[in-house]
Write an enzyme that holds these catalytic residues in place. Structure first.
Site, mmCIF file in Angstrom:
data_model
loop_
_atom_site.group_PDB
_atom_site.id
_atom_site.type_symbol
_atom_site.label_atom_id
_atom_site.label_comp_id
_atom_site.label_asym_id
_atom_site.label_seq_id
_atom_site.Cartn_x
_atom_site.Cartn_y
_atom_site.Cartn_z
ATOM 1 N N ASN A 180 29.443 20.259 16.533
ATOM 2 C CA ASN A 180 30.096 21.161 17.475
ATOM 3 C C ASN A 180 30.165 20.500 18.850
ATOM 4 O O ASN A 180 31.190 20.544 19.526
ATOM 5 C CB ASN A 180 29.323 22.480 17.529
ATOM 6 C CG ASN A 180 30.089 23.594 18.175
ATOM 7 O OD1 ASN A 180 31.209 23.881 17.820
ATOM 8 N ND2 ASN A 180 29.452 24.258 19.129
ATOM 9 N N ILE A 229 40.187 23.857 19.298
ATOM 10 C CA ILE A 229 39.153 23.947 18.268
ATOM 11 C C ILE A 229 38.016 24.684 18.971
ATOM 12 O O ILE A 229 37.297 24.107 19.783
ATOM 13 C CB ILE A 229 38.713 22.566 17.750
ATOM 14 C CG1 ILE A 229 39.877 21.839 17.091
ATOM 15 C CG2 ILE A 229 37.552 22.725 16.765
ATOM 16 C CD1 ILE A 229 39.568 20.429 16.602
ATOM 17 N N PRO A 230 37.867 25.979 18.721
ATOM 18 C CA PRO A 230 37.080 26.860 19.598
ATOM 19 C C PRO A 230 35.556 26.765 19.454
ATOM 20 O O PRO A 230 34.892 27.719 19.061
ATOM 21 C CB PRO A 230 37.594 28.248 19.216
ATOM 22 C CG PRO A 230 37.949 28.116 17.772
ATOM 23 C CD PRO A 230 38.504 26.717 17.627
ATOM 24 N N CYS A 231 35.011 25.630 19.846
ATOM 25 C CA CYS A 231 33.561 25.464 19.800
ATOM 26 C C CYS A 231 32.855 26.404 20.784
ATOM 27 O O CYS A 231 31.675 26.710 20.606
ATOM 28 C CB CYS A 231 33.181 24.011 20.049
ATOM 29 S SG CYS A 231 33.794 23.341 21.604
ATOM 30 N N HIS A 232 33.576 26.902 21.772
ATOM 31 C CA HIS A 232 32.986 27.840 22.729
ATOM 32 C C HIS A 232 32.637 29.181 22.076
ATOM 33 O O HIS A 232 31.856 29.942 22.618
ATOM 34 C CB HIS A 232 33.932 28.067 23.920
ATOM 35 C CG HIS A 232 35.249 28.668 23.551
ATOM 36 N ND1 HIS A 232 36.303 27.913 23.059
ATOM 37 C CD2 HIS A 232 35.685 29.951 23.590
ATOM 38 C CE1 HIS A 232 37.324 28.710 22.817
ATOM 39 N NE2 HIS A 232 36.982 29.963 23.128
#
Length: 166
Positions: free
Chosen positions: A120, A129-132
């Site tokens: 991540n 790419i929504p790592c948040h």
């Protein structure tokens, strides 16, 4: 050849980098120095291409509250495991969050939460790419390459439920 365009956002300047085949990086710019080569030593132009323009357009819509799902060609460089994690991250719906353990279970490796966290953290395509959207198992914010202040803002922008510790 690599291409680059930037976008001023409520969180600072965001840079979109792409090859001829897709977006390779979306990252916050922390310095006024323009990077002239990428990690592989390829020259990065000071102008964009159709792919960076599409990325800027869709990110602008996201920050304006007009877009929840991205439709962009992505070509991040990483290991097979990292790609598996980055693919799983893209299944987290707008406005929702999950934990590293949730992602590990999703990829059928329930003991891999720590490895999920490492992958991540290596995500080169922020926001898209929504790592948040990955938070601690107890609902608290955990590490984010852009900083917890940016992660908090993004989750509030998406109205996701989380707990800010501090």
């Amino acid at each position: 050849m690599m291409y680059q365009q930037s976008l001023m956002t409520p969180l600072g300047e965001l840079v979109v980098r792409a090859s001829e085949s897709g977006i390779t990086h979306v990252e916050f710019l922390y310095t006024t120095d323009s990077q002239q080569t990428d990690n592989e030593g390829r020259c990065i132009t000071e102008y964009g291409n159709a792919i960076t323009a599409l990325g800027i357009e869709q990110l602008s819509e996201y920050f304006a509250g007009e877009r929840q799902i991205f439709a962009l060609p992505l070509v991040p460089q990483g290991t097979e495991f990292q790609h598996k994690i980055w693919t799983a991250l893209q299944t987290i719906e707008f406005g929702l969050t999950c934990s590293y353990a949730d992602i590990a279970k999703h990829i059928h490796q329930p003991t891999a939460a720590r490895a999920v966290g490492m992958a991540n953290g290596k995500n080169p395509i922020a926001i898209v790419i929504p790592c948040h959207r990955v938070i601690g198992k107890n609902g608290t914010l955990t590490g984010y390459a852009g900083g917890l202040d940016k992660k908090s803002w993004l989750l509030q922008h998406e109205q996701a439920a989380f707990t800010l510790v501090g």
